[in-house]
Design a protein around this motif. Structure first.
Motif, PDB file in Angstrom:
ATOM      1  N   TRP A 183      14.592  -0.191  -0.637  1.00  0.00           N
ATOM      2  CA  TRP A 183      13.150  -0.308  -0.907  1.00  0.00           C
ATOM      3  C   TRP A 183      12.818  -0.285  -2.400  1.00  0.00           C
ATOM      4  CZ3 TRP A 183      14.907   3.296   2.775  1.00  0.00           C
ATOM      5  CH2 TRP A 183      14.809   2.856   4.100  1.00  0.00           C
ATOM      6  N   ALA A 213      12.417   6.646  -4.830  1.00  0.00           N
ATOM      7  CA  ALA A 213      11.569   6.446  -6.006  1.00  0.00           C
ATOM      8  C   ALA A 213      12.281   6.893  -7.274  1.00  0.00           C
ATOM      9  CB  ALA A 213      10.249   7.196  -5.840  1.00  0.00           C
ATOM     10  N   GLN A 243       7.732   2.380  -3.910  1.00  0.00           N
ATOM     11  CA  GLN A 243       7.831   2.918  -2.553  1.00  0.00           C
ATOM     12  C   GLN A 243       8.806   4.089  -2.521  1.00  0.00           C
ATOM     13  OE1 GLN A 243       8.036  -0.048   0.497  1.00  0.00           O
ATOM     14  NE2 GLN A 243       8.673   1.397   2.080  1.00  0.00           N
ATOM     15  N   ASP A 244       8.476   5.082  -1.710  1.00  0.00           N
ATOM     16  CA  ASP A 244       9.271   6.313  -1.686  1.00  0.00           C
ATOM     17  C   ASP A 244       9.715   6.664  -0.276  1.00  0.00           C
ATOM     18  OD1 ASP A 244      10.253   8.844  -2.984  1.00  0.00           O
ATOM     19  OD2 ASP A 244       8.858   9.733  -1.554  1.00  0.00           O
ATOM     20  N   GLN A 251      11.406  -5.789  -3.031  1.00  0.00           N
ATOM     21  CA  GLN A 251      10.170  -5.914  -2.266  1.00  0.00           C
ATOM     22  C   GLN A 251       9.602  -7.335  -2.286  1.00  0.00           C
ATOM     23  OE1 GLN A 251       8.877  -3.766  -0.303  1.00  0.00           O
ATOM     24  NE2 GLN A 251       9.852  -1.858  -0.874  1.00  0.00           N
ATOM     25  N   TRP A 269      -0.105   6.683   1.132  1.00  0.00           N
ATOM     26  CA  TRP A 269       0.083   5.488   1.952  1.00  0.00           C
ATOM     27  C   TRP A 269      -0.839   4.406   1.374  1.00  0.00           C
ATOM     28  CZ3 TRP A 269      -0.745   9.194   6.550  1.00  0.00           C
ATOM     29  CH2 TRP A 269       0.493   9.697   6.994  1.00  0.00           C
ATOM     30  N   ALA A 284       2.673   1.838   3.644  1.00  0.00           N
ATOM     31  CA  ALA A 284       3.922   2.467   3.215  1.00  0.00           C
ATOM     32  C   ALA A 284       3.641   3.465   2.092  1.00  0.00           C
ATOM     33  CB  ALA A 284       4.909   1.406   2.734  1.00  0.00           C
ATOM     34  N   HIS A 325      -0.064   0.089   0.119  1.00  0.00           N
ATOM     35  CA  HIS A 325       0.216  -1.267   0.572  1.00  0.00           C
ATOM     36  C   HIS A 325       0.999  -1.243   1.883  1.00  0.00           C
ATOM     37  CE1 HIS A 325      -1.248  -2.474  -3.293  1.00  0.00           C
ATOM     38  NE2 HIS A 325      -0.275  -1.855  -3.937  1.00  0.00           N
ATOM     39  N   HIS A 366       3.762   4.979  -1.400  1.00  0.00           N
ATOM     40  CA  HIS A 366       4.050   4.515  -2.749  1.00  0.00           C
ATOM     41  C   HIS A 366       3.573   5.545  -3.765  1.00  0.00           C
ATOM     42  CE1 HIS A 366       4.216   0.578  -0.716  1.00  0.00           C
ATOM     43  NE2 HIS A 366       4.831   0.102  -1.775  1.00  0.00           N
TER      44      HIS A 366
END
Length: 373
Positions: free
Chosen positions: A283, A45, A37-38, A288, A70, A75, A72, A77
């Motif tokens: 994140w 990231a 995730q970024d 997660q 965008w 969000a 999962h 990633h």
């Protein structure tokens, strides 16, 4: 049935997430099986890679090996570019109730839409595909899409003072339309993939099951409810359609039932010594896991790590999430404020200082200073 405790679970996950820094090639990092995730403005990231790579982490912004999208839960990633097109059909909801859960829609939204939830996603994806033929800011794309979709798929947005497509609907529909995000760009900018596949009409169940299996491999032992939380659906839907039952084994974790890929049972029984000290960004993939009470048993400490807004980073030390950290500029140096939740050895604190130097270098500072609370 194998019986293990929380310390074994955390030691297993530390190794599964590559936090021992044994892999030098970022594309081979296991965390890209689910994506990283970024949050661009916070370098999340790249800092996640810094916690896993023995050398300086590359900039993902200019690396064609990775695609930002965008995915999962809607969000952003980073995913391996080589596997991203195959991931897209696995993001399609299994049925209408699954689509409702992923969009967070209730009866009111469904009634206003005037169509089943699955059709809502397909309609939005078709509109996005028609509109985004070149790079466009999220705002411009949203405005153009809103003009093409039925009124029931839009809402009045108070912060924007405008009517536009539902935010989560847009995020979930964008990858289905073959659209990704420009990395390192603010505001968020969408662009069409070079080889856009057809908008998938149905879920690729095998791919979706693989996502659940990958979750269990990285965040296991875990439950169907945990996997559902990561995917963005319900426990019932995971058990009905997405549970890879032929590939998982049941284990006992401190008296609670959980599951892990069958070929990883010996790894969780005898994990490597969890020695790394790392500064995990907000994140980070390790954070997660949906079983936050396993990661951090103390409720007050959990509230400090997972906030509604403005999450801090987490200090990983001596086999546990041991505290939080935040950083701010102090001239040409980076000032890191660290809070220890657990007693830390002098060596662990010294290693935090070493990790802070890595963070400072990544962010372009000449050095760092750590202050403890």
């Amino acid at each position: 049935m194998l019986s293990i405790d929380r310390s074994q679970v955390l030691a297993y996950r530390i190794a599964a997430h590559g936090l021992h820094r044994e892999i030098a090639d970022p594309e081979r990092l296991a965390v890209f099986e689910l994506g990283v995730q970024d949050v661009t403005k916070r370098d999340t990231a790249r800092l996640a890679l810094a916690a896993r790579l023995p050398g300086p982490p590359p900039s993902l912004v200019d690396d064609d090996q990775f695609t930002l999208a965008w995915s999962h839960r809607g969000a952003p990633h980073y995913h391996r570019s080589a596997g991203f097109l195959g991931l897209i059909p696995g993001l399609v909801p299994f049925d209408d109730t699954d689509a409702e859960a992923r969009m967070g829609w209730q009866r009111k939204e469904i009634a206003e839409a005037g169509m089943p939830a699955g059709e809502v996603l397909t309609t939005a994806a078709k509109a996005l595909r028609a509109v985004v033929g070149k790079p466009m800011t999220k705002g411009a794309a949203s405005e153009a899409v809103t003009k093409r979709i039925p009124a029931g798929l839009s809402r009045w947005c108070r912060p924007c003072q405008a009517t536009h497509i539902h935010e989560q609907l847009m995020r979930l529909a964008t990858p289905l339309a073959g659209i990704a995000l420009e990395p390192g760009v603010s505001p968020a900018t969408l662009f069409p993939l070079r080889s856009r596949p057809r908008i998938p009409a149905t879920m690729d169940v095998a791919e979706a099951k693989l996502t659940v299996e990958r979750y269990l491999r990285l965040h296991g032992p875990a439950t169907a409810a945990d996997a559902a939380g990561f995917v963005g659906t319900t426990r019932a839907k995971v058990l009905e359609a997405l549970w890879p039952k032929e590939k998982v084994a049941e284990v006992d974790v401190d008296g609670k039932r959980a599951f892990i890929p069958a070929d990883a049972v010996s790894d969780v029984e005898n994990p490597p010594e969890p020695s790394p000290v790392r500064l995990l960004p907000p994140w980070d993939p390790f954070l997660q896991g949906r079983d936050r009470d396993t990661l951090v048993p103390d409720k007050a400490m959990r509230k400090e790590i997972w906030k509604i807004l403005g999450n801090p980073g987490a200090i990983l030390a001596e086999g546990a999430v041991a505290g939080t950290w935040r950083a701010k500029a102090a001239g040409k140096s980076l000032e890191v404020s660290a809070i220890a939740f657990l007693p830390l050895s002098k060596k662990a604190k010294a290693d935090v200082g070493i990790e802070a130097e890595r963070v400072a270098e990544i962010r372009g500072y000449t050095g760092s200073r750590v202050s403890w609370t």
